[in-house]
Design an enzyme around this catalytic site. Structure first.
Site, PDB file in Angstrom:
ATOM      1  N   LYS A  32       0.846  -1.196   0.000  1.00  0.00           N
ATOM      2  CA  LYS A  32       0.000   0.000   0.000  1.00  0.00           C
ATOM      3  C   LYS A  32       0.879   1.243   0.000  1.00  0.00           C
ATOM      4  O   LYS A  32       1.792   1.379   0.819  1.00  0.00           O
ATOM      5  CB  LYS A  32      -0.922   0.026   1.214  1.00  0.00           C
ATOM      6  CG  LYS A  32      -1.825   1.264   1.269  1.00  0.00           C
ATOM      7  CD  LYS A  32      -2.817   1.181   2.409  1.00  0.00           C
ATOM      8  CE  LYS A  32      -2.275   1.658   3.725  1.00  0.00           C
ATOM      9  NZ  LYS A  32      -2.092   3.139   3.800  1.00  0.00           N
ATOM     10  N   ASP A  59      -3.630   4.240  -1.825  1.00  0.00           N
ATOM     11  CA  ASP A  59      -4.609   4.630  -0.813  1.00  0.00           C
ATOM     12  C   ASP A  59      -4.596   6.149  -0.639  1.00  0.00           C
ATOM     13  O   ASP A  59      -4.037   6.671   0.327  1.00  0.00           O
ATOM     14  CB  ASP A  59      -4.281   3.928   0.505  1.00  0.00           C
ATOM     15  CG  ASP A  59      -5.341   4.151   1.571  1.00  0.00           C
ATOM     16  OD1 ASP A  59      -6.486   4.484   1.209  1.00  0.00           O
ATOM     17  OD2 ASP A  59      -5.005   4.001   2.766  1.00  0.00           O
ATOM     18  N   LYS A  61      -7.557   8.021  -0.775  1.00  0.00           N
ATOM     19  CA  LYS A  61      -8.835   8.436  -0.187  1.00  0.00           C
ATOM     20  C   LYS A  61      -9.354   9.706  -0.861  1.00  0.00           C
ATOM     21  O   LYS A  61      -9.640  10.721  -0.203  1.00  0.00           O
ATOM     22  CB  LYS A  61      -8.704   8.622   1.327  1.00  0.00           C
ATOM     23  CG  LYS A  61      -8.307   7.345   2.067  1.00  0.00           C
ATOM     24  CD  LYS A  61      -8.226   7.595   3.562  1.00  0.00           C
ATOM     25  CE  LYS A  61      -7.882   6.329   4.322  1.00  0.00           C
ATOM     26  NZ  LYS A  61      -6.477   5.892   4.111  1.00  0.00           N
ATOM     27  N   ASP A  64     -13.366  14.876  -3.423  1.00  0.00           N
ATOM     28  CA  ASP A  64     -13.395  16.185  -4.064  1.00  0.00           C
ATOM     29  C   ASP A  64     -14.635  16.238  -4.953  1.00  0.00           C
ATOM     30  O   ASP A  64     -15.458  15.308  -4.933  1.00  0.00           O
ATOM     31  CB  ASP A  64     -12.110  16.389  -4.879  1.00  0.00           C
ATOM     32  CG  ASP A  64     -11.725  17.863  -5.031  1.00  0.00           C
ATOM     33  OD1 ASP A  64     -12.646  18.712  -5.133  1.00  0.00           O
ATOM     34  OD2 ASP A  64     -10.523  18.160  -5.060  1.00  0.00           O
ATOM     35  N   THR A 115     -10.791   3.569  10.564  1.00  0.00           N
ATOM     36  CA  THR A 115     -10.635   2.718  11.749  1.00  0.00           C
ATOM     37  C   THR A 115     -10.136   3.494  12.962  1.00  0.00           C
ATOM     38  O   THR A 115     -10.115   2.953  14.070  1.00  0.00           O
ATOM     39  CB  THR A 115      -9.684   1.539  11.462  1.00  0.00           C
ATOM     40  OG1 THR A 115      -8.445   2.042  10.937  1.00  0.00           O
ATOM     41  CG2 THR A 115     -10.299   0.571  10.474  1.00  0.00           C
ATOM     42  N   ARG A 208       2.447  -0.966  10.797  1.00  0.00           N
ATOM     43  CA  ARG A 208       3.494  -0.896  11.812  1.00  0.00           C
ATOM     44  C   ARG A 208       3.865  -2.225  12.452  1.00  0.00           C
ATOM     45  O   ARG A 208       5.043  -2.425  12.786  1.00  0.00           O
ATOM     46  CB  ARG A 208       3.093   0.134  12.877  1.00  0.00           C
ATOM     47  CG  ARG A 208       3.224   1.557  12.379  1.00  0.00           C
ATOM     48  CD  ARG A 208       2.528   2.580  13.248  1.00  0.00           C
ATOM     49  NE  ARG A 208       1.076   2.525  13.090  1.00  0.00           N
ATOM     50  CZ  ARG A 208       0.251   3.454  13.556  1.00  0.00           C
ATOM     51  NH1 ARG A 208       0.728   4.493  14.225  1.00  0.00           N
ATOM     52  NH2 ARG A 208      -1.045   3.355  13.360  1.00  0.00           N
TER      53      ARG A 208
END
Length: 231
Positions: A32, A59, A61, A64, A115, A208
């Site tokens: 990603k 990714d 997002k 607009d 999330t 992570r």
């Protein structure tokens, strides 16, 4: 090689990201590229990953006006990415414009509820009480499906409900994945890899716990092993 587990390269430069790819090793085929890395390195890092034979989840997002999102979707499709995200909260017209621009050449995913948000946080955004985040995610998922997108991004906590809404063929990509006992950092609605797949996810995103590990290859292998338990 595993293409169901997507590793988030939340790095500050292309060099850092590609070093992480080397450390994770050949078992991971799907990465990603999010806002930080894309802002730092642009489309060049996407091309570098594609040249190495990896699938890319871009990714961004997008959120607009429909014309702007359609243009960005078309440019992303030219990069050969597998997935691209748009915010479901951009509305039906924006989602439909993105789907038309994609022309089936990139898997568009509608982001439902981040999330990092729980009922309290989402209520502050909407300015009203939110008794159930899952209900809001499901409402947005229905709009994503009606607009003709390939699938959704949601917490694994909502995956069972959204699987019913999206139908058997829709992609459900779930971030916020941790191993049991891991720190949750800034996430609120987390699950293990095995739980996510048992609940209907088609792909999971982990960052992570892999990229911040002293041995990223071993950490990735542990996530995959956990994921296999949920098949």
């Amino acid at each position: 090689m595993n293409d169901r587990v997507i590793v988030a390269l939340d790095a500050s430069s292309a060099e850092h990201a590609l070093r992480l790819v080397d450390r994770i090793g050949p078992e991971c085929s799907f990465y990603k590229v999010g806002l930080e890395l894309y802002t730092a390195a642009g489309s060049a890092v996407v091309r570098a990953l594609r040249e190495r034979g990896h699938q890319v989840f871009l990714d961004l997002k997008l959120h607009d006006i429909p014309n702007q999102v359609a243009g960005a979707t078309a440019r992303a499709a030219e990069l050969g990415v597998t997935f691209l995200t748009v915010h479901a909260m951009g509305g039906r017209d924006m989602l439909a414009a993105a789907a038309a621009a994609a022309e089936g050449s990139v898997g568009l995913l509608g982001v439902t509820v981040l999330t990092s948000l729980d009922e309290k946080g989402l209520g502050a955004v909407f300015g009203r009480g939110i008794p159930d985040v899952g209900r809001e995610a499901d409402r947005l998922a229905a709009m994503v499906r009606e607009a003709g997108l390939a699938g959704v991004v949601c917490s694994a906590a909502e995956a069972p409900r959204l699987r019913a809404t999206m139908g058997p063929g829709g992609a459900i990509v779930t971030p916020g994945i941790r191993l049991a006992g891991d720190a949750v950092h800034d996430q609120r609605r987390v699950r293990t890899a095995g739980e996510a797949f048992r609940d209907g996810a088609t792909n999971i995103v982990v960052g992570r716990p892999v990229t911040g590990a002293s041995d990223p290859a071993a950490a990735f292998a542990r996530i995959v092993a956990d994921a296999e338990g949920g098949r």
